[in-house]
Design a protein around this motif. Structure first.
Motif, PDB file in Angstrom:
ATOM      1  N   TRP A   1       0.820  -1.204   0.000  1.00 56.79           N
ATOM      2  CA  TRP A   1       0.000   0.000   0.000  1.00 56.79           C
ATOM      3  C   TRP A   1       0.860   1.263   0.000  1.00 56.79           C
ATOM      4  O   TRP A   1       0.584   2.214  -0.739  1.00 56.79           O
ATOM      5  N   GLU A   2       1.956   1.225   0.819  1.00 55.12           N
ATOM      6  CA  GLU A   2       2.837   2.405   0.873  1.00 55.12           C
ATOM      7  C   GLU A   2       3.461   2.679  -0.486  1.00 55.12           C
ATOM      8  O   GLU A   2       3.582   3.826  -0.918  1.00 55.12           O
ATOM      9  N   LYS A   3       3.853   1.590  -1.143  1.00 56.43           N
ATOM     10  CA  LYS A   3       4.442   1.720  -2.469  1.00 56.43           C
ATOM     11  C   LYS A   3       3.437   2.342  -3.427  1.00 56.43           C
ATOM     12  O   LYS A   3       3.758   3.251  -4.185  1.00 56.43           O
ATOM     13  N   PHE A   4       2.202   1.839  -3.355  1.00 48.81           N
ATOM     14  CA  PHE A   4       1.138   2.341  -4.225  1.00 48.81           C
ATOM     15  C   PHE A   4       0.899   3.832  -3.952  1.00 48.81           C
ATOM     16  O   PHE A   4       0.830   4.651  -4.860  1.00 48.81           O
ATOM     17  N   ALA A   5       0.814   4.177  -2.637  1.00 43.77           N
ATOM     18  CA  ALA A   5       0.548   5.562  -2.260  1.00 43.77           C
ATOM     19  C   ALA A   5       1.707   6.466  -2.691  1.00 43.77           C
ATOM     20  O   ALA A   5       1.488   7.578  -3.160  1.00 43.77           O
ATOM     21  N   PHE A   6       2.922   5.955  -2.564  1.00 40.99           N
ATOM     22  CA  PHE A   6       4.092   6.753  -2.965  1.00 40.99           C
ATOM     23  C   PHE A   6       4.030   7.060  -4.463  1.00 40.99           C
ATOM     24  O   PHE A   6       4.372   8.157  -4.902  1.00 40.99           O
ATOM     25  N   SER A   7       3.571   6.076  -5.243  1.00 45.76           N
ATOM     26  CA  SER A   7       3.516   6.284  -6.692  1.00 45.76           C
ATOM     27  C   SER A   7       2.340   7.151  -7.113  1.00 45.76           C
ATOM     28  O   SER A   7       2.506   8.090  -7.877  1.00 45.76           O
ATOM     29  N   PHE A   8       1.128   6.827  -6.600  1.00 52.15           N
ATOM     30  CA  PHE A   8      -0.056   7.432  -7.187  1.00 52.15           C
ATOM     31  C   PHE A   8      -0.656   8.549  -6.348  1.00 52.15           C
ATOM     32  O   PHE A   8      -1.446   9.347  -6.857  1.00 52.15           O
TER      33      PHE A   8
ATOM     34  N   SER B   1       8.696  14.558 -12.953  1.00 55.80           N
ATOM     35  CA  SER B   1       8.825  14.097 -11.572  1.00 55.80           C
ATOM     36  C   SER B   1       9.150  12.603 -11.490  1.00 55.80           C
ATOM     37  O   SER B   1       9.509  12.112 -10.425  1.00 55.80           O
ATOM     38  N   GLY B   2       9.010  11.883 -12.590  1.00 57.00           N
ATOM     39  CA  GLY B   2       9.221  10.441 -12.561  1.00 57.00           C
ATOM     40  C   GLY B   2       8.261   9.743 -11.627  1.00 57.00           C
ATOM     41  O   GLY B   2       8.574   8.717 -11.021  1.00 57.00           O
ATOM     42  N   ASN B   3       7.064  10.307 -11.512  1.00 55.25           N
ATOM     43  CA  ASN B   3       6.070   9.770 -10.580  1.00 55.25           C
ATOM     44  C   ASN B   3       4.683   9.997 -11.188  1.00 55.25           C
ATOM     45  O   ASN B   3       4.418  11.082 -11.702  1.00 55.25           O
ATOM     46  N   PRO B   4       3.809   8.980 -11.174  1.00 54.61           N
ATOM     47  CA  PRO B   4       2.520   9.136 -11.862  1.00 54.61           C
ATOM     48  C   PRO B   4       1.448   9.884 -11.072  1.00 54.61           C
ATOM     49  O   PRO B   4       0.309   9.932 -11.517  1.00 54.61           O
ATOM     50  N   THR B   5       1.808  10.474  -9.900  1.00 53.64           N
ATOM     51  CA  THR B   5       0.797  11.211  -9.144  1.00 53.64           C
ATOM     52  C   THR B   5       0.098  12.305  -9.973  1.00 53.64           C
ATOM     53  O   THR B   5      -1.125  12.452  -9.870  1.00 53.64           O
ATOM     54  N   PRO B   6       0.840  13.075 -10.821  1.00 53.11           N
ATOM     55  CA  PRO B   6       0.141  14.079 -11.637  1.00 53.11           C
ATOM     56  C   PRO B   6      -0.971  13.490 -12.489  1.00 53.11           C
ATOM     57  O   PRO B   6      -1.998  14.139 -12.713  1.00 53.11           O
ATOM     58  N   LEU B   7      -0.779  12.242 -12.925  1.00 60.11           N
ATOM     59  CA  LEU B   7      -1.808  11.585 -13.722  1.00 60.11           C
ATOM     60  C   LEU B   7      -3.061  11.344 -12.878  1.00 60.11           C
ATOM     61  O   LEU B   7      -4.191  11.500 -13.362  1.00 60.11           O
TER      62      LEU B   7
END
Lengths: 226, 224
Positions: free
Chosen positions: A4-11, A191-197
């Motif tokens: 879950w932490e991994k998921f939260a860190f990414s998205f 950012s190399g992170n899909p949170t903006p998506l």
């Protein structure tokens, strides 16, 4: 890290979200602007075509029907690509915004013409005849008797079609328009992170979910009596 | 005018590009042949389930359908293709396209079919039950055929939209018609391949558009 932490860190990464939220909000503004432009030109152009078609000039009607069929049959992305990547080969340059605006306006024009025309056809012939018998000429009959009724009939399908085509603004990202999806994709690359998506998806939901509800409400409110 | 023909309707370039455009067309047809039945199947299941009285089933399903109707398909596709790999799930181009199109078209078909099912008078399934048909027989032989007939123009229109939708798979480098046309264009510096692709879409979909405008006019005229 747990799953879950991994998921939260990414998205759902708050640091990335805070950094790029302004970009997404700018993108939201551009999406709304683009959508407003498309709706304005598309609906008006469609009404103009339907009005010309009502005049009943044969060769002109064939031309209108053919044009409408072309823009109903072609995928919007193909039209955008043709305008943005194709026309420059002939020396005509369009910005990404301009290409998306023109392409989706043409598509909305085509669908709107069909819907207005169906509305005009649905106005009972007696309305035309009564109006002419009362001494109104053709054009006043069209504009003051038939079109107001036709547009009322046309509203529910028109709203749904307009929503569907407005969602096509996301296609602008393909031709470098920094609307929501375009802004989210470049922020993701930076950012190399899909949170903006994720933020972008939320922005679309905020924008379109009320519209989907409104469309359903209008459909029941204006529903024809069977 | 000659310049225009040279850049947009150049026969030599059309001939050169035709093998890869045909490959692209085949991929487009495959995509459509995959997406339409999957979406329609998902739509029927969602629509039938969302007519259930149970609120724990009905409202989550409506939310699901509305969510995927509100989100532009390209956003969904990019999310699946470029976002999910960050979570360790790499679907690849075909996987992302298949899942994205399934969710999107399934939601649209579900909404259309739900309207169709609601338009079938109550007495129909009741009478069928009273005559001793089993529940699945009531759906398959009584309700769904009438529901489909009532919303046939919308179903055809949505199917047309699905075929047009396949063009966005080009964004994730799936080599369908538009992608191949773009490739050919960037190699030849000439817009002819895109024109040929547009022509192919038009030839493919024009009969469908004609049929549809007849059905729509008939439907609106009939309702007055």
């Amino acid at each position: 890290m747990t799953g879950w932490e991994k998921f939260a860190f990414s998205f759902l990464n708050p640091r990335v979200a805070a950094e790029y939220a302004p970009k997404i909000i700018e993108g939201l503004g551009l999406t709304i602007l683009l959508a407003a432009c498309i709706i304005a030109t598309g609906l008006v152009a469609g009404l103009v075509l339907a009005t010309i078609r009502a005049l009943g000039i044969r060769p002109l009607n064939w031309l209108i029907i053919f044009t409408v069929d072309v823009f109903r049959a072609l995928p919007p992305l193909v039209i955008i690509v043709l305008i943005y990547f194709g026309l420059p080969n002939a020396g005509i340059d369009f910005s990404g915004f301009g290409a998306t605006w023109l392409a989706l306006s043409l598509v909305l024009m085509a669908f709107a013409e069909e819907i207005y025309w169906a509305g005009i056809c649905a106005v009972p012939a007696g309305q035309w005849e009564a109006s002419r018998a009362l001494g109104l000429r053709f054009l006043p009959t069209l504009f003051r008797i038939v079109l107001p009724q036709a547009i009322r009939i046309a509203i529910p399908p028109l709203v749904n079609r307009t929503i569907a085509i407005t969602k096509g603004t996301a296609l602008g990202s393909v031709v470098a328009v920094a609307e929501i999806l375009g802004a989210a994709q470049s922020a993701m690359a930076f950012s190399g992170n899909p949170t903006p998506l994720t933020l972008g998806a939320i922005a679309y939901i905020i924008l379109f979910l009320p519209v989907v509800f409104a469309g359903r409400w209008i459909e029941t409110k204006f529903a024809w009596k069977r | 005018m000659e310049d225009f023909i040279e850049t947009f309707l150049n026969l030599d370039i059309a001939r050169q590009a035709s093998p890869i455009l045909i490959q692209g067309l085949i991929q487009t047809l495959l995509l459509a042949a995959m997406t339409v039945p999957l979406g329609l199947g998902a739509g029927i299941i969602l629509a039938v389930l969302s007519t259930r009285k149970n609120p724990w089933l009905r409202y989550p399903l409506m939310a699901f359908v509305d969510f995927f109707r509100a989100i532009p398909p390209l956003v969904l596709l990019i999310f699946l293709y470029a976002g999910l790999p960050f979570a360790g799930v790499d679907l690849g181009a075909w996987g992302a396209v298949a899942l994205g199109f399934l969710l999107n078209t399934g939601a649209y078909y579900a909404e259309i079919l739900r309207a169709g099912i609601e338009s079938v008078p109550r007495g129909q399934p009741e009478a069928a039950r009273a005559l001793g048909l089993r529940p699945w027989q009531v759906w398959v032989f009584i309700v769904l055929p009438q529901a489909v007939r009532n919303v046939l123009p919308d179903l055809i229109s949505n199917t047309l939209e699905v075929v047009k939708l396949t063009s966005i798979a080009s964004v994730v480098a799936l080599p369908e018609l538009l992608f191949q046309a773009r490739q050919a264009q960037s190699v030849t510096y000439n817009a002819t391949p895109i024109m040929v692709a547009a022509l192919a879409y038009f030839i493919l979909l024009w009969p469908c558009v004609r049929l549809l405008s007849r059905l729509e006019n008939k439907q609106i005229a009939g309702k007055r």
